[in-house]
Design an enzyme around this catalytic site. Structure first.
Site, mmCIF file in Angstrom:
data_model
loop_
_atom_site.group_PDB
_atom_site.id
_atom_site.type_symbol
_atom_site.label_atom_id
_atom_site.label_comp_id
_atom_site.label_asym_id
_atom_site.label_seq_id
_atom_site.Cartn_x
_atom_site.Cartn_y
_atom_site.Cartn_z
ATOM 1 N N LYS A 157 4.916 17.801 -1.316
ATOM 2 C CA LYS A 157 5.185 16.696 -2.254
ATOM 3 C C LYS A 157 5.394 15.397 -1.494
ATOM 4 O O LYS A 157 6.129 15.346 -0.507
ATOM 5 C CB LYS A 157 6.445 16.992 -3.081
ATOM 6 N N LYS A 188 17.764 24.685 -17.799
ATOM 7 C CA LYS A 188 17.127 25.521 -16.755
ATOM 8 C C LYS A 188 17.816 25.317 -15.415
ATOM 9 O O LYS A 188 18.144 26.281 -14.707
ATOM 10 C CB LYS A 188 15.637 25.140 -16.647
ATOM 11 N N ASP A 189 18.068 24.079 -15.044
ATOM 12 C CA ASP A 189 18.637 23.812 -13.714
ATOM 13 C C ASP A 189 20.113 24.175 -13.631
ATOM 14 O O ASP A 189 20.630 24.427 -12.543
ATOM 15 C CB ASP A 189 18.416 22.344 -13.345
ATOM 16 N N GLU A 238 0.874 -1.172 0.000
ATOM 17 C CA GLU A 238 0.000 0.000 0.000
ATOM 18 C C GLU A 238 0.916 1.228 0.000
ATOM 19 O O GLU A 238 1.756 1.354 0.918
ATOM 20 C CB GLU A 238 -0.881 0.041 1.255
ATOM 21 N N HIS A 264 13.779 22.440 -6.945
ATOM 22 C CA HIS A 264 12.629 23.230 -7.387
ATOM 23 C C HIS A 264 11.620 23.464 -6.269
ATOM 24 O O HIS A 264 11.482 22.672 -5.333
ATOM 25 C CB HIS A 264 11.905 22.493 -8.525
ATOM 26 N N ASN A 269 2.484 13.485 -10.377
ATOM 27 C CA ASN A 269 3.488 13.644 -11.433
ATOM 28 C C ASN A 269 4.317 12.377 -11.551
ATOM 29 O O ASN A 269 4.420 11.592 -10.609
ATOM 30 C CB ASN A 269 4.427 14.819 -11.118
HETATM 31 C C1 LIG Z 1 6.737 20.038 -12.739
HETATM 32 C C2 LIG Z 1 5.894 20.087 -13.961
HETATM 33 C C3 LIG Z 1 6.436 20.295 -15.215
HETATM 34 N N1 LIG Z 1 5.626 20.335 -16.312
HETATM 35 C C4 LIG Z 1 6.234 20.525 -17.632
HETATM 36 C C5 LIG Z 1 7.156 21.719 -17.758
HETATM 37 C C6 LIG Z 1 8.199 21.258 -18.754
HETATM 38 O O1 LIG Z 1 7.711 21.459 -20.063
HETATM 39 C C7 LIG Z 1 8.298 19.759 -18.495
HETATM 40 C C8 LIG Z 1 9.467 19.363 -17.629
HETATM 41 O O2 LIG Z 1 9.432 20.191 -16.470
HETATM 42 P P1 LIG Z 1 10.716 20.260 -15.522
HETATM 43 O O3 LIG Z 1 11.948 20.324 -16.367
HETATM 44 O O4 LIG Z 1 10.466 21.348 -14.510
HETATM 45 O O5 LIG Z 1 10.649 18.833 -14.822
HETATM 46 P P2 LIG Z 1 11.607 18.373 -13.626
HETATM 47 O O6 LIG Z 1 12.978 18.897 -13.793
HETATM 48 O O7 LIG Z 1 11.393 16.907 -13.481
HETATM 49 O O8 LIG Z 1 11.012 19.119 -12.361
HETATM 50 C C9 LIG Z 1 10.338 18.431 -11.320
HETATM 51 O O9 LIG Z 1 11.291 17.754 -10.573
HETATM 52 C C10 LIG Z 1 11.647 18.283 -9.313
HETATM 53 C C11 LIG Z 1 12.469 17.262 -8.578
HETATM 54 C C12 LIG Z 1 10.462 18.679 -8.522
HETATM 55 O O10 LIG Z 1 10.349 18.493 -7.313
HETATM 56 C C13 LIG Z 1 9.426 19.438 -9.205
HETATM 57 O O11 LIG Z 1 8.156 18.992 -8.761
HETATM 58 C C14 LIG Z 1 9.445 19.463 -10.659
HETATM 59 O O12 LIG Z 1 9.892 20.752 -10.944
HETATM 60 O O13 LIG Z 1 7.064 19.392 -17.845
HETATM 61 C C15 LIG Z 1 4.262 20.180 -16.231
HETATM 62 O O14 LIG Z 1 3.545 20.228 -17.238
HETATM 63 N N2 LIG Z 1 3.701 19.984 -14.984
HETATM 64 C C16 LIG Z 1 4.468 19.923 -13.849
HETATM 65 O O15 LIG Z 1 3.909 19.717 -12.751
#
Ligand SMILES: Cc1cn([C@H]2C[C@H](O)[C@@H](COP(=O)(O)OP(=O)(O)O[C@H]3O[C@H](C)C(=O)[C@H](O)[C@H]3O)O2)c(=O)[nH]c1=O
Length: 191
Positions: free
Chosen positions: A72, A169-170, A28, A62, A48
């Site tokens: 989260k 971005k990061d 679970e 983030h 997500n």
């Molecule tokens: C977070 C998110 C992103 N997106 C879109 C935006 C971009 O086009 C694509 C990738 O986004 P990003 O590069 O921000 O994804 P991660 O680098 O995995 O970021 C996440 O990973 C870290 C560890 C986190 O804790 C955050 O929740 C989240 O920012 O998905 C969405 O459509 N919905 C969402 O909720």
């Protein structure tokens, strides 16, 4: 399901019970009453999932700016991650401090990270899948970040920083010191 408060007590390590048999295993992964009893009434509004193809992939750090800050509940459902939560609540006694745990598909461990923290992880295996429940919807305009290897944070990432796989971005996120002004709540209108 065991809840273990970490050195920053608002962050909880959750250890679901794994039931194994000849077919594999069952666990679970969430039960609202148990969660509410320990964490308090929390309502998740979004799930997500991310797949990272290679070991040494970094996602984070983030958070979303108030009023869209997110709690989260993070778990690794394939592979393994070193998961990190950084306290970015300006008035917190542990501001700038972090907690980290290794979450794997095998141990099934989860981290509950409340709003007010920046979250990130690095993968410790290839084809790592992470899923997480969120207490607030995604808002691109409120999406903020802190540099994953900000020296002020002192996070001992278990990967070669030179070989880290990271989004553009990061790679250019501000350090905590530079980003701090974005953490303060937006001034109330007129004040
Ligand atoms: C977070 C998110 C992103 N997106 C879109 C935006 C971009 O086009 C694509 C990738 O986004 P990003 O590069 O921000 O994804 P991660 O680098 O995995 O970021 C996440 O990973 C870290 C560890 C986190 O804790 C955050 O929740 C989240 O920012 O998905 C969405 O459509 N919905 C969402 O909720």
């Amino acid at each position: 399901m065991i809840f273990e408060r970490l050195d920053i007590p608002d962050v909880c390590l959750i250890k679901p019970k794994t039931i194994s048999d000849t077919r594999g295993m069952f666990r679970e992964t969430f039960r609202q009453p148990a969660f509410d009893e320990v964490v308090g009434p929390v309502r998740f509004v979004q799930d997500n999932q991310s797949l990272s193809m290679k070991t040494g992939t970094v996602r984070g750090l983030h958070f979303q700016q108030v009023p869209m800050a997110q709690g989260k509940l993070v778990q690794c459902v394939w592979g393994a991650i070193f998961d990190v939560a950084v306290d970015i609540r300006p008035l917190s006694p542990s501001f700038g401090q972090h907690v980290a745990r290794i979450l794997t598909a095998e141990n099934g461990w989860q981290l509950w990270i409340p709003a007010g923290f920046a979250h990130g992880f690095c993968t410790l295996a290839k084809q790592t899948v992470v899923t997480y429940k969120l207490t607030e919807h995604y808002s691109a305009s409120h999406d903020r970040g802190i540099l994953w290897n900000d020296p002020d944070l002192g996070i001992d990432w278990p990967i070669d920083p030179q070989a880290a796989i990271i989004s553009d971005k990061d790679a250019i996120q501000p350090t905590l010191r530079l980003a701090i002004d974005t953490f303060l709540p937006e001034p109330e209108h007129g004040r």
